[in-house]
Design an enzyme around this catalytic site. Structure first.
Site, PDB file in Angstrom:
ATOM      1  CE  LYS A  39      46.102  13.781  47.879  1.00 45.95           C
ATOM      2  NZ  LYS A  39      44.569  13.782  48.097  1.00 45.95           N
TER       3      LYS A  39
ATOM      4  CD  GLU B 257      41.935  16.438  55.759  1.00 46.14           C
ATOM      5  OE1 GLU B 257      41.702  16.619  54.413  1.00 46.14           O
ATOM      6  OE2 GLU B 257      41.213  15.896  56.397  1.00 46.14           O
TER       7      GLU B 257
ATOM      8  N   GLY C  50      35.031  16.554  42.890  1.00 44.96           N
ATOM      9  CA  GLY C  50      34.107  15.623  42.612  1.00 44.96           C
ATOM     10  C   GLY C  50      32.902  16.092  41.791  1.00 44.96           C
TER      11      GLY C  50
ATOM     12  CG  LEU D 260      35.994  18.548  36.484  1.00 46.75           C
ATOM     13  CD1 LEU D 260      35.357  19.518  35.301  1.00 46.75           C
ATOM     14  CD2 LEU D 260      37.418  18.761  36.513  1.00 46.75           C
TER      15      LEU D 260
END
Length: 271
Positions: free
Chosen positions: A16, A74, A125, A127
């Site tokens: 992103k 992160e 993941g 899904l």
């Protein structure tokens, strides 16, 4: 020539990007398998770019682009990015942040302090993987669109299905067993299967998050992450389950870019 500062969140499934140009924010995302396309676009975009980089795939980005890069933790990026979320106003200093990406991380946000308090391997993941296995569908948009049309009542076993009279010990609409009606039954359509799959993921994520919230006295739940994006069925399910426990679910329009926004803000502070 003016420099463009850009935040990049390199996740395991999606990369992103967030940057400010022409008096507005721009957001882009690329599947990780298209990372070469991303690098070509970046290297051709502008001669003067400085990147604030975060996420588990950061090293691969460093190998592919030819710009100055500052790397950030992160969780620090996520915390800084949350300052951009309009739901976190002075009246809501305590919130549970649920970041639904490939897997799911759960954070407690209290007066600008962010602490990871749990998580699960269930997420986007799950899904994508189970959708492929159960329905042979592997396009994210097609999966989310199909799930909206499905009826999980043909797939899931409800509490009301276990009792022939009105003396139910629990709310009859609660799930007694995910996929509990599939035993010995064939030829269910993919829409019903995907609706049930989405509900199973939502239930487990929301149950974990609400257990944390109830134990800490938090009532506001902010769901962010790439798996929320464009997934109205998942949003609806998360909202219903959160409300059942007395909580309030919130979603942010750019929630999947929180990490990239945070990296951009950290970069701006460093320069």
């Amino acid at each position: 020539m003016k420099t463009i500062n850009m935040g990049i969140d390199a996740g395991s499934s999606l990369v992103k990007l967030a940057y400010f140009e022409g008096n507005r924010f721009h957001f882009k995302k690329y599947p990780y398998y298209n990372i070469e396309e991303l690098s070509n676009w970046l290297n051709a975009l502008h001669p003067n770019i400085v990147i604030g980089l975060t996420g588990g795939r950061s090293e691969r980005i460093k190998q592919l682009v030819n710009y100055k890069i500052n790397t950030f933790n992160e969780f620090d990026s996520l915390e800084k990015g949350l300052e951009s979320v309009t739901d976190l106003n002075p009246d809501k200093k305590k919130s549970i942040i649920v970041n639904v990406g490939t897997g799911t991380s759960i954070f407690m946000y209290d007066s600008s302090n962010l602490k990871r308090v749990g998580g699960t391997g269930l997420g986007g993941g799950t899904l994508m993987g189970l959708a492929k296995l159960l329905t042979n569908e592997e396009n994210y948009y097609s999966i989310t669109e199909a799930s909206k049309k499905g009826n999980r009542a043909f797939i899931d076993l409800f509490v009301r299905d276990l009792y022939e009279n009105d003396s139910k010990p629990l709310n009859g609409d609660l799930t007694a067993s995910n996929f509990g009606k599939l035993d010995g039954v064939q030829n269910h359509n993919k829409e019903d299967i995907l609706a049930a799959l989405t509900r199973m993921i939502a239930e487990n994520i929301a149950l974990l998050a609400n257990q944390v919230g109830l134990s800490k006295g938090h009532e506001d739940y902010i769901y962010i992450g790439s798996t929320i994006s464009g997934n109205s069925r998942l949003k609806q399910d998360l909202q219903e389950i959160t409300a059942f426990f007395g909580g309030s679910a919130h979603f942010h329009d750019q929630g999947e870019y929180i990490g990239a926004l945070g990296a951009l803000r950290l970069l701006n502070e460093d320069l």
